[in-house]
Design a protein around this motif. Structure first.
Motif, PDB file in Angstrom:
ATOM      1  N   ARG A 141       0.831  -1.197   0.000  1.00 51.62           N
ATOM      2  CA  ARG A 141       0.000   0.000   0.000  1.00 51.62           C
ATOM      3  C   ARG A 141       0.868   1.251   0.000  1.00 51.62           C
ATOM      4  O   ARG A 141       2.008   1.220   0.456  1.00 51.62           O
ATOM      5  CB  ARG A 141      -0.953   0.018   1.194  1.00 51.62           C
ATOM      6  CG  ARG A 141      -0.275   0.165   2.556  1.00 51.62           C
ATOM      7  CD  ARG A 141      -1.305   0.011   3.670  1.00 51.62           C
ATOM      8  NE  ARG A 141      -0.698   0.159   4.993  1.00 51.62           N
ATOM      9  CZ  ARG A 141      -1.352  -0.058   6.127  1.00 51.62           C
ATOM     10  NH1 ARG A 141      -2.646  -0.424   6.109  1.00 51.62           N
ATOM     11  NH2 ARG A 141      -0.744   0.104   7.280  1.00 51.62           N
ATOM     12  N   GLN A 142       0.295   2.312  -0.525  1.00 51.95           N
ATOM     13  CA  GLN A 142       1.001   3.581  -0.558  1.00 51.95           C
ATOM     14  C   GLN A 142       0.033   4.682  -0.171  1.00 51.95           C
ATOM     15  O   GLN A 142      -0.941   4.944  -0.883  1.00 51.95           O
ATOM     16  CB  GLN A 142       1.591   3.857  -1.937  1.00 51.95           C
ATOM     17  CG  GLN A 142       2.481   5.078  -1.981  1.00 51.95           C
ATOM     18  CD  GLN A 142       3.309   5.148  -3.248  1.00 51.95           C
ATOM     19  OE1 GLN A 142       3.030   4.477  -4.241  1.00 51.95           O
ATOM     20  NE2 GLN A 142       4.364   5.946  -3.212  1.00 51.95           N
ATOM     21  N   ALA A 143       0.321   5.298   0.964  1.00 56.22           N
ATOM     22  CA  ALA A 143      -0.477   6.419   1.436  1.00 56.22           C
ATOM     23  C   ALA A 143       0.075   7.707   0.829  1.00 56.22           C
ATOM     24  O   ALA A 143       1.248   7.760   0.436  1.00 56.22           O
ATOM     25  CB  ALA A 143      -0.441   6.482   2.956  1.00 56.22           C
ATOM     26  N   PRO A 144      -0.743   8.758   0.746  1.00 53.48           N
ATOM     27  CA  PRO A 144      -0.274  10.022   0.181  1.00 53.48           C
ATOM     28  C   PRO A 144       0.981  10.524   0.895  1.00 53.48           C
ATOM     29  O   PRO A 144       1.024  10.592   2.126  1.00 53.48           O
ATOM     30  CB  PRO A 144      -1.456  10.964   0.409  1.00 53.48           C
ATOM     31  CG  PRO A 144      -2.643  10.062   0.465  1.00 53.48           C
ATOM     32  CD  PRO A 144      -2.160   8.808   1.127  1.00 53.48           C
ATOM     33  N   GLY A 145       1.994  10.834   0.109  1.00 51.57           N
ATOM     34  CA  GLY A 145       3.220  11.376   0.668  1.00 51.57           C
ATOM     35  C   GLY A 145       4.141  10.367   1.317  1.00 51.57           C
ATOM     36  O   GLY A 145       5.154  10.735   1.904  1.00 51.57           O
ATOM     37  N   LYS A 146       3.794   9.092   1.211  1.00 51.19           N
ATOM     38  CA  LYS A 146       4.609   8.049   1.842  1.00 51.19           C
ATOM     39  C   LYS A 146       5.083   7.040   0.808  1.00 51.19           C
ATOM     40  O   LYS A 146       4.552   6.953  -0.288  1.00 51.19           O
ATOM     41  CB  LYS A 146       3.821   7.346   2.939  1.00 51.19           C
ATOM     42  CG  LYS A 146       3.466   8.235   4.118  1.00 51.19           C
ATOM     43  CD  LYS A 146       2.846   7.433   5.232  1.00 51.19           C
ATOM     44  CE  LYS A 146       2.561   8.292   6.454  1.00 51.19           C
ATOM     45  NZ  LYS A 146       1.968   7.506   7.574  1.00 51.19           N
ATOM     46  N   GLN A 147       6.087   6.266   1.203  1.00 48.17           N
ATOM     47  CA  GLN A 147       6.598   5.230   0.323  1.00 48.17           C
ATOM     48  C   GLN A 147       5.669   4.014   0.343  1.00 48.17           C
ATOM     49  O   GLN A 147       4.932   3.782   1.303  1.00 48.17           O
ATOM     50  CB  GLN A 147       8.004   4.817   0.768  1.00 48.17           C
ATOM     51  CG  GLN A 147       9.061   5.883   0.529  1.00 48.17           C
ATOM     52  CD  GLN A 147      10.460   5.365   0.806  1.00 48.17           C
ATOM     53  OE1 GLN A 147      10.654   4.465   1.617  1.00 48.17           O
ATOM     54  NE2 GLN A 147      11.438   5.921   0.109  1.00 48.17           N
ATOM     55  N   ARG A 148       5.735   3.260  -0.727  1.00 50.71           N
ATOM     56  CA  ARG A 148       4.968   2.020  -0.782  1.00 50.71           C
ATOM     57  C   ARG A 148       5.532   1.047   0.254  1.00 50.71           C
ATOM     58  O   ARG A 148       6.750   0.909   0.399  1.00 50.71           O
ATOM     59  CB  ARG A 148       5.058   1.415  -2.182  1.00 50.71           C
ATOM     60  CG  ARG A 148       4.097   0.282  -2.430  1.00 50.71           C
ATOM     61  CD  ARG A 148       4.109  -0.153  -3.896  1.00 50.71           C
ATOM     62  NE  ARG A 148       3.660   0.907  -4.778  1.00 50.71           N
ATOM     63  CZ  ARG A 148       3.428   0.744  -6.077  1.00 50.71           C
ATOM     64  NH1 ARG A 148       3.606  -0.460  -6.626  1.00 50.71           N
ATOM     65  NH2 ARG A 148       3.041   1.740  -6.822  1.00 50.71           N
ATOM     66  N   GLU A 149       4.631   0.369   0.962  1.00 46.05           N
ATOM     67  CA  GLU A 149       5.064  -0.552   2.002  1.00 46.05           C
ATOM     68  C   GLU A 149       4.347  -1.892   1.871  1.00 46.05           C
ATOM     69  O   GLU A 149       3.218  -1.961   1.376  1.00 46.05           O
ATOM     70  CB  GLU A 149       4.776   0.030   3.401  1.00 46.05           C
ATOM     71  CG  GLU A 149       3.306   0.255   3.696  1.00 46.05           C
ATOM     72  CD  GLU A 149       3.067   0.725   5.111  1.00 46.05           C
ATOM     73  OE1 GLU A 149       4.020   0.893   5.890  1.00 46.05           O
ATOM     74  OE2 GLU A 149       1.884   0.931   5.455  1.00 46.05           O
ATOM     75  N   LEU A 150       5.026  -2.927   2.331  1.00 44.99           N
ATOM     76  CA  LEU A 150       4.432  -4.257   2.318  1.00 44.99           C
ATOM     77  C   LEU A 150       3.334  -4.341   3.376  1.00 44.99           C
ATOM     78  O   LEU A 150       3.524  -3.912   4.518  1.00 44.99           O
ATOM     79  CB  LEU A 150       5.504  -5.311   2.604  1.00 44.99           C
ATOM     80  CG  LEU A 150       5.000  -6.734   2.793  1.00 44.99           C
ATOM     81  CD1 LEU A 150       4.465  -7.294   1.491  1.00 44.99           C
ATOM     82  CD2 LEU A 150       6.112  -7.627   3.340  1.00 44.99           C
ATOM     83  N   VAL A 151       2.202  -4.900   2.992  1.00 42.95           N
ATOM     84  CA  VAL A 151       1.113  -5.156   3.925  1.00 42.95           C
ATOM     85  C   VAL A 151       1.110  -6.625   4.330  1.00 42.95           C
ATOM     86  O   VAL A 151       1.111  -6.956   5.507  1.00 42.95           O
ATOM     87  CB  VAL A 151      -0.245  -4.781   3.307  1.00 42.95           C
ATOM     88  CG1 VAL A 151      -1.377  -5.137   4.262  1.00 42.95           C
ATOM     89  CG2 VAL A 151      -0.282  -3.301   2.945  1.00 42.95           C
ATOM     90  N   ALA A 152       1.095  -7.500   3.337  1.00 40.73           N
ATOM     91  CA  ALA A 152       1.056  -8.935   3.614  1.00 40.73           C
ATOM     92  C   ALA A 152       1.523  -9.686   2.381  1.00 40.73           C
ATOM     93  O   ALA A 152       1.335  -9.215   1.256  1.00 40.73           O
ATOM     94  CB  ALA A 152      -0.350  -9.384   4.002  1.00 40.73           C
ATOM     95  N   ILE A 153       2.116 -10.841   2.606  1.00 40.68           N
ATOM     96  CA  ILE A 153       2.590 -11.663   1.504  1.00 40.68           C
ATOM     97  C   ILE A 153       2.356 -13.124   1.841  1.00 40.68           C
ATOM     98  O   ILE A 153       2.489 -13.529   2.995  1.00 40.68           O
ATOM     99  CB  ILE A 153       4.083 -11.375   1.213  1.00 40.68           C
ATOM    100  CG1 ILE A 153       4.559 -12.116  -0.029  1.00 40.68           C
ATOM    101  CG2 ILE A 153       4.953 -11.732   2.410  1.00 40.68           C
ATOM    102  CD1 ILE A 153       5.929 -11.654  -0.498  1.00 40.68           C
ATOM    103  N   ILE A 154       1.962 -13.893   0.842  1.00 39.96           N
ATOM    104  CA  ILE A 154       1.764 -15.323   1.019  1.00 39.96           C
ATOM    105  C   ILE A 154       2.576 -16.040  -0.051  1.00 39.96           C
ATOM    106  O   ILE A 154       2.464 -15.747  -1.241  1.00 39.96           O
ATOM    107  CB  ILE A 154       0.261 -15.702   0.966  1.00 39.96           C
ATOM    108  CG1 ILE A 154       0.084 -17.200   1.182  1.00 39.96           C
ATOM    109  CG2 ILE A 154      -0.414 -15.217  -0.316  1.00 39.96           C
ATOM    110  CD1 ILE A 154      -1.378 -17.597   1.439  1.00 39.96           C
ATOM    111  N   HIS A 155       3.413 -16.955   0.394  1.00 40.88           N
ATOM    112  CA  HIS A 155       4.290 -17.668  -0.520  1.00 40.88           C
ATOM    113  C   HIS A 155       3.593 -18.919  -1.046  1.00 40.88           C
ATOM    114  O   HIS A 155       2.563 -19.362  -0.502  1.00 40.88           O
ATOM    115  CB  HIS A 155       5.587 -18.013   0.201  1.00 40.88           C
ATOM    116  CG  HIS A 155       6.342 -16.803   0.641  1.00 40.88           C
ATOM    117  ND1 HIS A 155       7.244 -16.144  -0.163  1.00 40.88           N
ATOM    118  CD2 HIS A 155       6.298 -16.093   1.790  1.00 40.88           C
ATOM    119  CE1 HIS A 155       7.734 -15.103   0.484  1.00 40.88           C
ATOM    120  NE2 HIS A 155       7.177 -15.050   1.674  1.00 40.88           N
TER     121      HIS A 155
END
Length: 120
Positions: A37-51
């Motif tokens: 996810r990427q909020a306004p003015g912020k860097q994209r960040e991992l929320v969740a990942i499933i392998h």
């Protein structure tokens, strides 16, 4: 290969949403599938990942509130979000590592993003 995400929208604090993302194209195999996810003015960040083997990782900020799952038969990943907070407001992007019938190497693909707004 295309990833099509949907399910975003406007929800009140404490509410729930379910995002889905379907991969399509000449897919041979999918490794990981995840949500960023990427909020306004912020860097994209991992929320969740499933392998592919089922191992799951969550960002600390969403643990206990969000659940990621996948349906391998449908090449689809889901993100069930509960107890949403205003700070969860962002554009959510799905992501997957995919190999195709053209090349068995895994490449990273991104969906177009779906907007989630948590506000009263």
């Amino acid at each position: 290969v295309q990833l099509q995400a949907c399910g975003g929208g406007l929800v009140q604090p404490g509410g729930s949403l379910r995002l889905s993302c379907a991969a399509s194209g000449s897919i041979f195999s999918i490794g990981h599938m995840g949500w960023y996810r990427q909020a306004p003015g912020k860097q994209r960040e991992l929320v969740a990942i499933i392998h592919s083997g089922g191992r799951i990782n969550y960002a600390d900020s969403v643990k206990g509130r969000f659940t990621i799952s996948r349906d391998n038969a449908k090449n689809t990943v889901y993100l069930q979000m509960h107890s949403l907070k205003p700070e969860d407001t962002a554009v959510y992007y799905c992501n997957a590592g995919v190999s195709t019938y053209v090349s068995t190497a895994f490449y990273i693909y991104w969906g177009q993003g779906t907007e989630v707004t948590v506000s009263s």
